[in-house]
Write an enzyme that holds these catalytic residues in place. Structure first.
Site, PDB file in Angstrom:
ATOM      1  N   GLY A   9     -11.597  -5.942 -21.291  1.00 37.28           N
ATOM      2  CA  GLY A   9     -13.188  -6.241 -21.361  1.00 37.28           C
ATOM      3  C   GLY A   9     -13.836  -5.033 -20.928  1.00 37.28           C
ATOM      4  O   GLY A   9     -13.351  -3.885 -21.185  1.00 37.28           O
ATOM      5  N   MET A  11     -14.615  -3.327 -18.259  1.00 42.72           N
ATOM      6  CA  MET A  11     -13.677  -2.221 -17.357  1.00 42.72           C
ATOM      7  C   MET A  11     -12.461  -2.164 -18.096  1.00 42.72           C
ATOM      8  O   MET A  11     -12.102  -0.777 -18.008  1.00 42.72           O
ATOM      9  CB  MET A  11     -13.770  -3.254 -16.182  1.00 42.72           C
ATOM     10  CG  MET A  11     -14.947  -3.136 -15.355  1.00 42.72           C
ATOM     11  SD  MET A  11     -15.284  -1.662 -14.377  1.00 42.72           S
ATOM     12  CE  MET A  11     -14.306  -1.775 -13.108  1.00 42.72           C
ATOM     13  N   GLY A  12     -11.630  -3.168 -18.211  1.00 42.47           N
ATOM     14  CA  GLY A  12     -10.387  -2.965 -18.920  1.00 42.47           C
ATOM     15  C   GLY A  12     -10.363  -2.111 -20.124  1.00 42.47           C
ATOM     16  O   GLY A  12      -9.439  -0.953 -20.275  1.00 42.47           O
ATOM     17  N   ASN A  86     -11.104  -8.279  -9.115  1.00 46.35           N
ATOM     18  CA  ASN A  86     -11.998  -8.602  -7.797  1.00 46.35           C
ATOM     19  C   ASN A  86     -11.284  -9.703  -6.868  1.00 46.35           C
ATOM     20  O   ASN A  86     -11.980 -10.585  -6.636  1.00 46.35           O
ATOM     21  CB  ASN A  86     -13.383  -8.924  -8.004  1.00 46.35           C
ATOM     22  CG  ASN A  86     -14.262  -7.478  -8.504  1.00 46.35           C
ATOM     23  OD1 ASN A  86     -13.737  -6.625  -7.884  1.00 46.35           O
ATOM     24  ND2 ASN A  86     -15.147  -7.708  -9.190  1.00 46.35           N
ATOM     25  N   LYS A 164     -12.849  -2.840  -0.986  1.00 45.76           N
ATOM     26  CA  LYS A 164     -13.658  -3.102  -2.174  1.00 45.76           C
ATOM     27  C   LYS A 164     -14.678  -4.334  -1.525  1.00 45.76           C
ATOM     28  O   LYS A 164     -16.087  -4.185  -2.071  1.00 45.76           O
ATOM     29  CB  LYS A 164     -13.090  -3.317  -3.324  1.00 45.76           C
ATOM     30  CG  LYS A 164     -13.836  -3.795  -4.710  1.00 45.76           C
ATOM     31  CD  LYS A 164     -14.905  -2.672  -4.860  1.00 45.76           C
ATOM     32  CE  LYS A 164     -15.371  -2.596  -6.447  1.00 45.76           C
ATOM     33  NZ  LYS A 164     -15.918  -3.961  -6.840  1.00 45.76           N
ATOM     34  N   HIS A 167     -17.403  -2.958   0.415  1.00 42.27           N
ATOM     35  CA  HIS A 167     -18.174  -2.021  -0.364  1.00 42.27           C
ATOM     36  C   HIS A 167     -19.258  -2.818  -1.163  1.00 42.27           C
ATOM     37  O   HIS A 167     -20.267  -2.349  -1.311  1.00 42.27           O
ATOM     38  CB  HIS A 167     -17.135  -1.218  -1.432  1.00 42.27           C
ATOM     39  CG  HIS A 167     -18.122  -0.582  -2.756  1.00 42.27           C
ATOM     40  ND1 HIS A 167     -18.450  -1.437  -3.669  1.00 42.27           N
ATOM     41  CD2 HIS A 167     -18.250   0.590  -2.828  1.00 42.27           C
ATOM     42  CE1 HIS A 167     -18.906  -0.628  -4.620  1.00 42.27           C
ATOM     43  NE2 HIS A 167     -19.025   0.637  -4.197  1.00 42.27           N
ATOM     44  N   ASN A 168     -18.670  -3.871  -1.706  1.00 38.13           N
ATOM     45  CA  ASN A 168     -19.842  -4.505  -2.590  1.00 38.13           C
ATOM     46  C   ASN A 168     -20.601  -5.357  -1.516  1.00 38.13           C
ATOM     47  O   ASN A 168     -21.901  -5.540  -1.962  1.00 38.13           O
ATOM     48  CB  ASN A 168     -19.054  -5.995  -3.230  1.00 38.13           C
ATOM     49  CG  ASN A 168     -18.427  -5.325  -4.576  1.00 38.13           C
ATOM     50  OD1 ASN A 168     -18.053  -4.000  -4.807  1.00 38.13           O
ATOM     51  ND2 ASN A 168     -18.097  -6.019  -5.516  1.00 38.13           N
ATOM     52  N   GLU A 171     -23.569  -2.941  -0.968  1.00 39.56           N
ATOM     53  CA  GLU A 171     -24.089  -2.872  -2.200  1.00 39.56           C
ATOM     54  C   GLU A 171     -25.168  -3.858  -2.339  1.00 39.56           C
ATOM     55  O   GLU A 171     -26.529  -3.707  -2.819  1.00 39.56           O
ATOM     56  CB  GLU A 171     -23.185  -2.935  -3.513  1.00 39.56           C
ATOM     57  CG  GLU A 171     -23.877  -2.836  -4.777  1.00 39.56           C
ATOM     58  CD  GLU A 171     -22.698  -3.254  -5.798  1.00 39.56           C
ATOM     59  OE1 GLU A 171     -22.648  -4.260  -6.678  1.00 39.56           O
ATOM     60  OE2 GLU A 171     -21.802  -2.380  -5.718  1.00 39.56           O
TER      61      GLU A 171
END
Length: 304
Positions: A9, A11-12, A86, A164, A167-168, A171
């Site tokens: 998609g 990202m991938g 995720n 992560k 991190h989010n 964010e």
């Protein structure tokens, strides 16, 4: 190096291109045949030389579980699976234990960079044994930004996705702070150019950041964001961050409040605000807005 990549998609697909630009071979699979290099996971595994490294970039939860289960039957001892989606960090530990009995390694990788990662590189937070991480390192090096920063072996299995997740959560809070400041600036008649105020903060201030740059970019496209509805989804990681904070008795007031603000955005007519409005009317005689949108007059309650 050869890599199998599952999930092509936004990202991938960009990750596949960046890895190829670094000179590595990528065999990609996606349910959309227009994006895929092979027609099945079995074909993907067959196209790779042992020992294999297969990277998963599919939605967390059921799709990731199913992909790990299928790969566990197709791969051999000495191969490695990397989960770059995720996923919740506790899922990583379960997957690692599941694969360990078959001699298949597991690495979890928190990936940040979004649609900009192809050109700028991806920040990578990985968890797993030093041996397994070292085998995937050429791919990490291809994906990370060109600077000295942007990659960390955060710890054992689960550490990458936990990092992560935090991190989010940060964010969430940062975006909420920018959003609240923007709304307040828009509400004050004395400030006549909110967009340029935001733009001025991009240099010489302690709140400058890439998120601020993106906010200015959004305001350049739609100065007062009039084309947008005030609604924001959450990816789930904000909830997991708050859950982890509760488990470890760590106070996260800003991150928690930013998550709840997203929940509030989904209510066209907030039930909580009905009660707040009713209470303000009862104790202070403040005017209330009826369900028909009309404002009803003040009334005085005893002791108000």
């Amino acid at each position: 190096m050869e890599l199998g990549l599952i999930g092509l998609g936004k990202m991938g697909g960009n990750m596949r291109e960046r890895i190829r630009r670094a000179g590595h071979t990528v065999v990609g699979y996606d349910r959309n045949p227009d994006l895929a290099d092979v027609g099945s996971l079995k074909e993907l595994v067959g196209a790779l030389s042992a020992p294999r490294v297969v990277w998963i970039m599919v939605p967390a939860g059921g799709p990731t579980h199913a992909t790990v289960d299928e790969l566990g039957e197709l791969l051999d001892a000495g191969d490695i699976i990397v989960d770059g989606g995720n996923s919740r960090w506790t899922d990583d530990q379960a997957h690692s234990a599941q694969l360990d009995g078959k001699g298949i390694g597991f690495v979890d990788a928190g990936v940040s960079g979004g649609v900009w990662g192809l050109e700028n590189g991806y920040a990578l937070m990985v968890g797993g044994s030093a041996e397994h991480v070292a085998k995937v390192q050429p791919i990490f090096d291809a994906l990370k930004p060109e600077s000295e920063f942007g990659f960390v072996h955060a710890g054992s299995v689960g550490a990458g996705h936990f990092a992560k997740m935090v991190h989010n959560g940060i964010e969430y809070a940062m975006m909420q702070a920018y959003a609240e400041g923007w709304e307040l600036l828009e509400a004050v008649p004395e400030v006549t150019d909110v967009r340029e105020v935001f733009r001025s903060w991009r240099e010489g201030t302690v709140i400058r950041s890439w998120l601020l740059d993106l906010a200015v970019r959004a305001l350049d496209q739609d100065e007062h964001l009039e084309s947008l509805r005030g609604y924001a989804e959450d990816s789930g990681e904000g909830r997991w961050t708050v859950d982890a904070a509760i488990d470890h008795a760590v106070p996260l007031p800003a991150i928690t409040a930013s998550l709840y603000a997203r929940f509030a955005s989904r209510q066209k007519d907030s039930p909580q605000m009905k009660m707040v409005s009713a209470l303000r009317n009862q104790f202070g005689g403040h005017a209330v807005t009826g369900a028909d949108g009309n404002t009803e007059g003040e009334h005085k309650s005893p002791g108000a």
